[in-house]
Motif scaffolding. Structure first.
Motif, PDB file in Angstrom:
ATOM      1  N   ILE A  98       0.839  -1.200   0.000  1.00 39.50           N
ATOM      2  CA  ILE A  98       0.000   0.000   0.000  1.00 39.50           C
ATOM      3  C   ILE A  98       0.875   1.251   0.000  1.00 39.50           C
ATOM      4  N   THR A  99       1.964   1.221   0.769  1.00 42.67           N
ATOM      5  CA  THR A  99       2.895   2.356   0.785  1.00 42.67           C
ATOM      6  C   THR A  99       3.493   2.579  -0.595  1.00 42.67           C
ATOM      7  N   LEU A 100       3.936   1.501  -1.227  1.00 42.63           N
ATOM      8  CA  LEU A 100       4.522   1.606  -2.565  1.00 42.63           C
ATOM      9  C   LEU A 100       3.504   2.154  -3.559  1.00 42.63           C
ATOM     10  N   PHE A 101       2.277   1.670  -3.471  1.00 40.73           N
ATOM     11  CA  PHE A 101       1.215   2.139  -4.359  1.00 40.73           C
ATOM     12  C   PHE A 101       0.955   3.634  -4.167  1.00 40.73           C
ATOM     13  N   LEU A 102       0.829   4.063  -2.919  1.00 47.83           N
ATOM     14  CA  LEU A 102       0.536   5.473  -2.653  1.00 47.83           C
ATOM     15  C   LEU A 102       1.685   6.371  -3.105  1.00 47.83           C
ATOM     16  N   GLU A 103       2.911   5.953  -2.869  1.00 51.14           N
ATOM     17  CA  GLU A 103       4.051   6.767  -3.299  1.00 51.14           C
ATOM     18  C   GLU A 103       4.054   6.949  -4.812  1.00 51.14           C
ATOM     19  N   ALA A 104       3.812   5.865  -5.544  1.00 47.75           N
ATOM     20  CA  ALA A 104       3.801   5.954  -7.007  1.00 47.75           C
ATOM     21  C   ALA A 104       2.655   6.832  -7.495  1.00 47.75           C
ATOM     22  N   GLN A 105       1.473   6.674  -6.900  1.00 46.22           N
ATOM     23  CA  GLN A 105       0.314   7.450  -7.337  1.00 46.22           C
ATOM     24  C   GLN A 105       0.462   8.926  -6.990  1.00 46.22           C
ATOM     25  N   PHE A 106       0.997   9.225  -5.822  1.00 49.00           N
ATOM     26  CA  PHE A 106       1.208  10.627  -5.457  1.00 49.00           C
ATOM     27  C   PHE A 106       2.237  11.282  -6.380  1.00 49.00           C
ATOM     28  N   ASN A 107       3.245  10.536  -6.785  1.00 45.83           N
ATOM     29  CA  ASN A 107       4.224  11.078  -7.739  1.00 45.83           C
ATOM     30  C   ASN A 107       3.548  11.448  -9.058  1.00 45.83           C
ATOM     31  N   GLN A 108       2.652  10.587  -9.531  1.00 49.86           N
ATOM     32  CA  GLN A 108       1.940  10.879 -10.778  1.00 49.86           C
ATOM     33  C   GLN A 108       1.050  12.108 -10.635  1.00 49.86           C
ATOM     34  N   ILE A 109       0.319  12.176  -9.533  1.00 52.65           N
ATOM     35  CA  ILE A 109      -0.572  13.322  -9.319  1.00 52.65           C
ATOM     36  C   ILE A 109       0.240  14.609  -9.196  1.00 52.65           C
ATOM     37  N   ARG A 110       1.369  14.534  -8.499  1.00 49.38           N
ATOM     38  CA  ARG A 110       2.204  15.727  -8.324  1.00 49.38           C
ATOM     39  C   ARG A 110       2.706  16.237  -9.674  1.00 49.38           C
ATOM     40  N   ARG A 111       3.127  15.327 -10.538  1.00 47.61           N
ATOM     41  CA  ARG A 111       3.596  15.753 -11.864  1.00 47.61           C
ATOM     42  C   ARG A 111       2.442  16.278 -12.714  1.00 47.61           C
ATOM     43  N   ARG A 112       1.300  15.605 -12.641  1.00 47.97           N
ATOM     44  CA  ARG A 112       0.166  15.999 -13.484  1.00 47.97           C
ATOM     45  C   ARG A 112      -0.322  17.398 -13.134  1.00 47.97           C
ATOM     46  N   TYR A 113      -0.362  17.714 -11.855  1.00 41.17           N
ATOM     47  CA  TYR A 113      -0.891  19.011 -11.425  1.00 41.17           C
ATOM     48  C   TYR A 113       0.214  20.010 -11.083  1.00 41.17           C
ATOM     49  N   GLN A 114       1.471  19.619 -11.365  1.00 45.09           N
ATOM     50  CA  GLN A 114       2.627  20.498 -11.148  1.00 45.09           C
ATOM     51  C   GLN A 114       2.665  21.022  -9.712  1.00 45.09           C
ATOM     52  N   LEU A 115       2.542  20.100  -8.783  1.00 43.26           N
ATOM     53  CA  LEU A 115       2.576  20.457  -7.370  1.00 43.26           C
ATOM     54  C   LEU A 115       4.016  20.460  -6.863  1.00 43.26           C
ATOM     55  N   SER A 116       4.201  21.048  -5.713  1.00 40.75           N
ATOM     56  CA  SER A 116       5.532  21.152  -5.112  1.00 40.75           C
ATOM     57  C   SER A 116       6.079  19.774  -4.758  1.00 40.75           C
ATOM     58  N   LEU A 117       7.413  19.658  -4.781  1.00 36.45           N
ATOM     59  CA  LEU A 117       8.054  18.398  -4.410  1.00 36.45           C
ATOM     60  C   LEU A 117       7.808  18.046  -2.947  1.00 36.45           C
ATOM     61  N   SER A 118       7.389  19.028  -2.158  1.00 34.29           N
ATOM     62  CA  SER A 118       7.118  18.771  -0.740  1.00 34.29           C
ATOM     63  C   SER A 118       5.732  18.155  -0.514  1.00 34.29           C
ATOM     64  N   TRP A 119       4.970  17.993  -1.602  1.00 36.01           N
ATOM     65  CA  TRP A 119       3.632  17.386  -1.489  1.00 36.01           C
ATOM     66  C   TRP A 119       3.706  15.921  -1.895  1.00 36.01           C
ATOM     67  N   PRO A 120       3.063  15.039  -1.164  1.00 37.59           N
ATOM     68  CA  PRO A 120       2.228  15.273   0.024  1.00 37.59           C
ATOM     69  C   PRO A 120       3.072  15.611   1.245  1.00 37.59           C
ATOM     70  N   PRO A 121       2.492  16.230   2.249  1.00 32.67           N
ATOM     71  CA  PRO A 121       3.265  16.650   3.422  1.00 32.67           C
ATOM     72  C   PRO A 121       3.830  15.448   4.171  1.00 32.67           C
ATOM     73  N   PRO A 122       4.877  15.660   4.947  1.00 29.24           N
ATOM     74  CA  PRO A 122       5.488  14.554   5.706  1.00 29.24           C
ATOM     75  C   PRO A 122       4.461  13.846   6.592  1.00 29.24           C
ATOM     76  N   GLY A 123       4.515  12.558   6.574  1.00 30.66           N
ATOM     77  CA  GLY A 123       3.629  11.760   7.418  1.00 30.66           C
ATOM     78  C   GLY A 123       2.286  11.442   6.797  1.00 30.66           C
ATOM     79  N   ALA A 124       1.954  12.088   5.656  1.00 34.53           N
ATOM     80  CA  ALA A 124       0.628  11.868   5.066  1.00 34.53           C
ATOM     81  C   ALA A 124       0.461  10.428   4.594  1.00 34.53           C
ATOM     82  N   ILE A 125       1.476   9.916   3.898  1.00 38.33           N
ATOM     83  CA  ILE A 125       1.369   8.543   3.388  1.00 38.33           C
ATOM     84  C   ILE A 125       1.294   7.551   4.539  1.00 38.33           C
ATOM     85  N   GLN A 126       2.099   7.777   5.578  1.00 39.06           N
ATOM     86  CA  GLN A 126       2.058   6.869   6.725  1.00 39.06           C
ATOM     87  C   GLN A 126       0.683   6.893   7.393  1.00 39.06           C
TER      88      GLN A 126
END
Length: 420
Positions: A117-145
């Motif tokens: 689940i952690t691996l899945f969320l990390e990969a999906q958040f990376n895609q969303i961050r690139r798609r919406y041109q969000l900051s590299l600091s997103w998601p905030p620390p601890g969010a995935i955990q």
């Protein structure tokens, strides 16, 4: 199984130099297989009752697969994925089956779901961050955990979160994630292991402008799909919309379900005449069917039936008002209509009319449970008779026309008589 599968495999295995067959058969969601039910409306008493349950069908499938896997000529391995329902627990119980033919893998005990689940969320958040041109600091620390902890090993939670962030919602992903992280589960003592998933479902459904009505739509769509007596080609989103919308010219479906794309697979408007609604996970209906889990969003099944019947009666009246009813004035016109048929004059597409006329035959909308807050009018009966006559087999058989009218029209209209 023996005649169609095993005997041919034995013949192939016995040939010198025969093909070396190998492979794996994967069966996913066997617990969701349901018994095919047929209602015999002409029978009464015990013969009219359903004689098979889903668990009986599932057990029969398991026994057939066991017989195949135990045959030396069967060259395939079989993998079955299922919830641990009773029929599966008992069938694979090593105490009841000392010479067990299968190895069991319990994903709750023998599998590190959190890592995947952690691996899945990390990969999906990376895609969303690139798609919406969000900051590299997103998601905030601890969010995935936090999300992994909320999932409690349930992959459906993580998948629903990602769909909620990324599928057609009007707010940006950053704000949506903040809202999810703030969702609080009930503080009451509970043994529900899915409370975080329930809280997520509640949060998403309450983002609709009218959550109770949205739930009625969702449960009605699911019920109609599950009816078994309507051709799948008629169950397209366009027909469902025409039925359930109070105003066929409105965009009520977008208004109600526009924020719920993470729960419902909604076809784009350009493809709704050819594509059905779909739901991502069965757990949504487990949640909606349990008042202790969904709370104020719970809608009784009897209310869902009334909602569908109201839509049915409303559609009948609407179609009559927009139709030019063929009036029989003399025998020559009657003979011409019986022999050649008459064209439907409704403004709605033919597929919707075929869908509408078959709606009362749904197994879960039986006449014994029918009730509507809106009673049909005589005009509705005229329209139904006209449509049934137009759609009858054009062989000139008056008896066929009579049966067609009584099969659909009487079932659709006379069942409301007790409520007059």
């Amino acid at each position: 199984m023996d005649t169609l599968v095993l005997v041919p495999l034995r013949e192939i295995a016995g040939r010198p130099g025969g093909p070396n067959l190998r492979g794996v058969i994967i069966i996913d969601g066997l617990d969701e297989c349901e018994a095919e039910q047929y209602h015999d409306t002409t029978s009464t008493g015990t013969r009219a009752k359903l004689t098979r349950t889903s668990s009986q069908d599932q057990l029969e499938i398991l026994r057939v697969l066991q017989a195949a896997a135990s045959d030396p000529s069967f060259p395939f391995r079989i993998i079955i994925a299922s919830r641990p329902e009773r029929v599966f627990r008992e069938f694979f119980d090593p105490e009841k089956e000392p010479t067990s033919f299968a190895h069991k893998l319990d994903l709750h005990e023998d599998y590190n779901a959190n890592a995947d689940i952690t691996l899945f969320l990390e990969a999906q958040f990376n895609q969303i961050r690139r798609r919406y041109q969000l900051s590299l600091s997103w998601p905030p620390p601890g969010a995935i955990q936090t999300l992994v902890g909320n999932a409690s090993g349930q992959f459906v939670y993580a998948a629903t979160v990602i769909r909620f962030l990324d599928m057609g919602h009007r707010e940006p992903p950053k704000a949506l994630l903040e809202a999810i992280l703030k969702v609080q589960v009930t503080k009451k003592p509970t043994s529900n292991p899915l409370e975080q998933l329930d809280a997520l479902y509640t949060h998403i459904l309450e983002s609709s402008p009218d959550p109770p009505l949205s739930v009625r739509w969702i449960r009605s769509i699911h019920s109609i799909h599950d009816g078994n007596h309507i051709n799948a080609q008629l169950l397209v989103a366009f027909n469902i919309n025409l039925l359930l919308q109070t105003d066929p010219e409105s965009s009520e479906v977008e208004h109600l379900l526009g924020n719920l794309h993470s729960l419902v697979r909604i076809p784009p408007p350009s493809n709704q005449a050819a594509t059905r609604y779909d739901f991502y996970h069965k757990s949504l209906f487990d949640y909606l069917g349990d008042p202790h889990r969904c709370g104020n969003l719970h809608v009784e099944w009897s209310d869902v039936r009334v909602f569908i019947w109201n839509a049915f009666v409303r559609a009948c009246a609407r179609e009559f008002l927009s139709a030019s009813i063929f009036v029989l004035q003399d025998k020559s016109k009657s003979d011409a209509m019986i022999q050649g048929g008459c064209e439907n004059q409704s403004s709605s597409p033919q597929s919707f009319l075929e869908f509408l006329i078959r709606l009362p035959t749904l197994r879960n909308m039986a006449s014994s449970s029918a009730h509507s807050e809106v009673l049909p009018t005589p005009a509705s009966a005229d329209w139904w008779a006209s449509l049934a006559t137009a759609e009858v087999n054009r062989s000139g058989c008056l008896w066929a026309m009579f049966k067609e009218v009584h099969r659909f029209v009487s079932a659709a209209l006379n069942l409301f008589q007790p409520f007059h």
